[in-house]
Design a protein around this motif. Structure first.
Motif, PDB file in Angstrom:
ATOM      1  N   ASP A  54       0.823  -1.210   0.000  1.00 56.16           N
ATOM      2  CA  ASP A  54       0.000   0.000   0.000  1.00 56.16           C
ATOM      3  C   ASP A  54       0.859   1.264   0.000  1.00 56.16           C
ATOM      4  O   ASP A  54       0.484   2.286  -0.585  1.00 56.16           O
ATOM      5  CB  ASP A  54      -0.928  -0.008   1.218  1.00 56.16           C
ATOM      6  N   LEU A  69      -6.436  -9.662  -3.515  1.00 54.43           N
ATOM      7  CA  LEU A  69      -6.847  -8.421  -4.169  1.00 54.43           C
ATOM      8  C   LEU A  69      -7.833  -8.699  -5.296  1.00 54.43           C
ATOM      9  O   LEU A  69      -8.758  -7.905  -5.538  1.00 54.43           O
ATOM     10  CB  LEU A  69      -5.626  -7.677  -4.708  1.00 54.43           C
ATOM     11  N   CYS A  72     -11.142  -9.173  -3.610  1.00 52.43           N
ATOM     12  CA  CYS A  72     -11.685  -7.877  -3.192  1.00 52.43           C
ATOM     13  C   CYS A  72     -12.344  -7.171  -4.379  1.00 52.43           C
ATOM     14  O   CYS A  72     -13.439  -6.612  -4.257  1.00 52.43           O
ATOM     15  CB  CYS A  72     -10.581  -6.997  -2.609  1.00 52.43           C
ATOM     16  N   ARG A  86     -10.766  -0.473  -0.247  1.00 52.92           N
ATOM     17  CA  ARG A  86     -10.171   0.871  -0.232  1.00 52.92           C
ATOM     18  C   ARG A  86     -11.277   1.898  -0.028  1.00 52.92           C
ATOM     19  O   ARG A  86     -12.223   1.959  -0.804  1.00 52.92           O
ATOM     20  CB  ARG A  86      -9.447   1.155  -1.546  1.00 52.92           C
ATOM     21  N   LEU A  92      -5.188   0.529   2.315  1.00 54.66           N
ATOM     22  CA  LEU A  92      -5.706  -0.758   1.843  1.00 54.66           C
ATOM     23  C   LEU A  92      -6.048  -1.643   3.036  1.00 54.66           C
ATOM     24  O   LEU A  92      -5.216  -1.857   3.922  1.00 54.66           O
ATOM     25  CB  LEU A  92      -4.654  -1.429   0.959  1.00 54.66           C
ATOM     26  N   ASP A  93      -7.280  -2.159   3.066  1.00 54.53           N
ATOM     27  CA  ASP A  93      -7.726  -3.016   4.162  1.00 54.53           C
ATOM     28  C   ASP A  93      -8.538  -4.184   3.580  1.00 54.53           C
ATOM     29  O   ASP A  93      -9.746  -4.068   3.381  1.00 54.53           O
ATOM     30  CB  ASP A  93      -8.583  -2.224   5.149  1.00 54.53           C
ATOM     31  N   PRO A  94      -7.867  -5.301   3.294  1.00 57.41           N
ATOM     32  CA  PRO A  94      -8.565  -6.445   2.711  1.00 57.41           C
ATOM     33  C   PRO A  94      -9.128  -7.420   3.740  1.00 57.41           C
ATOM     34  O   PRO A  94      -9.471  -8.555   3.398  1.00 57.41           O
ATOM     35  CB  PRO A  94      -7.455  -7.108   1.883  1.00 57.41           C
TER      36      PRO A  94
END
Length: 243
Positions: A54, A69, A72, A86, A92-94
């Motif tokens: 990130d 990703l 996501c 996002r 970035l928080d997956p």
């Protein structure tokens, strides 16, 4: 037969394994994987792979991060943007994908080692395999969204997954990716699916969608849903197997 409990990824993760034989190594491997995921994918650890990516410190994605990703992006598109890794002003928080994905992978490792009868529970999100006893499914309790010591339903599960998204444990942590604001309209969303990656992401997306998530979740193929809205009304898929 074996049981194991460990606090990892900020959650109590428990295993109830009913197979005969020695699965000590397989259990250790499954929980080692979960600890590895916590270290690599946490948005709260400055040195994690997610945070380094990130910040632009690395452009080469590992196969695992590339998969996460991609998931996501898939659920963001499926939910019309309500599900998002996002958000404006945030990194970035997956996590909404990582938890279910990681626990499902841990269950897959147990299965690859020969385990066929187990229940892996990560803070209420559950993967089941086989039956605890012949002819009896695993019984997965769905916590009442307003009464911590009560359940609002019990789901019967064999070789499947059950995931719940709600605000009762961590407050208003589910945000609507379209607005960046806390999701409103629902108290809890439970999704039953074949695997926990899908069940967990769908539950989070439906919760983020608010009341629109009721019909949206019910329309997802191969899933059963149990949703409690802010008016305390219960919405349940006709085919959802309750114990």
């Amino acid at each position: 037969m074996a049981t194991h409990l460990e606090h990892v990824m900020g959650l109590p993760v428990s295993l109830d394994l009913r197979d005969e034989g020695d699965f000590t190594g397989a259990i250790a491997d499954a929980f080692r994987w979960l600890r590895e995921v916590d270290a690599r994918f946490s948005p709260f650890r400055a040195g994690s792979e997610v945070c380094r990516y990130d910040r632009g410190e690395t452009t080469e994605l590992s196969a695992d991060l590339d998969e996460v990703l991609g998931l996501c992006a898939y659920y963001e598109d499926l939910s019309g943007g309500a599900f998002s890794a996002r958000l404006p002003g945030r990194g970035l928080d997956p996590c909404a994908v990582v938890k279910g994905w990681a626990v499902q992978r841990a269950a897959d490792r147990l299965h690859a080692a020969g385990a066929r009868r187990f229940c892996l529970n990560a803070g209420g999100d559950v993967v089941t395999a086989g039956e605890p006893e012949p002819g009896r499914p695993w019984r997965v309790g769905i916590r009442h969204p307003e009464q911590a010591e009560a359940v609002c339903a019990v789901v019967a599960s064999r070789d499947g997954a059950v995931a719940t998204s709600a605000a009762y444990e961590r407050g208003a942590h589910v945000l609507d990716g379209r607005t960046g604001l806390p999701a409103t309209g629902l108290l809890s969303v439970t999704v039953v699916a074949e695997d926990l990656t899908h069940a967990d992401a769908l539950a989070t997306a439906a919760f983020a969608l608010g009341t629109d998530g009721i019909d949206w979740a019910a329309d997802q193929p191969g899933c059963g849903v149990l949703i409690v809205d802010a008016q305390r009304r219960v919405h349940r898929s006709p085919g959802l197997a309750l114990a």
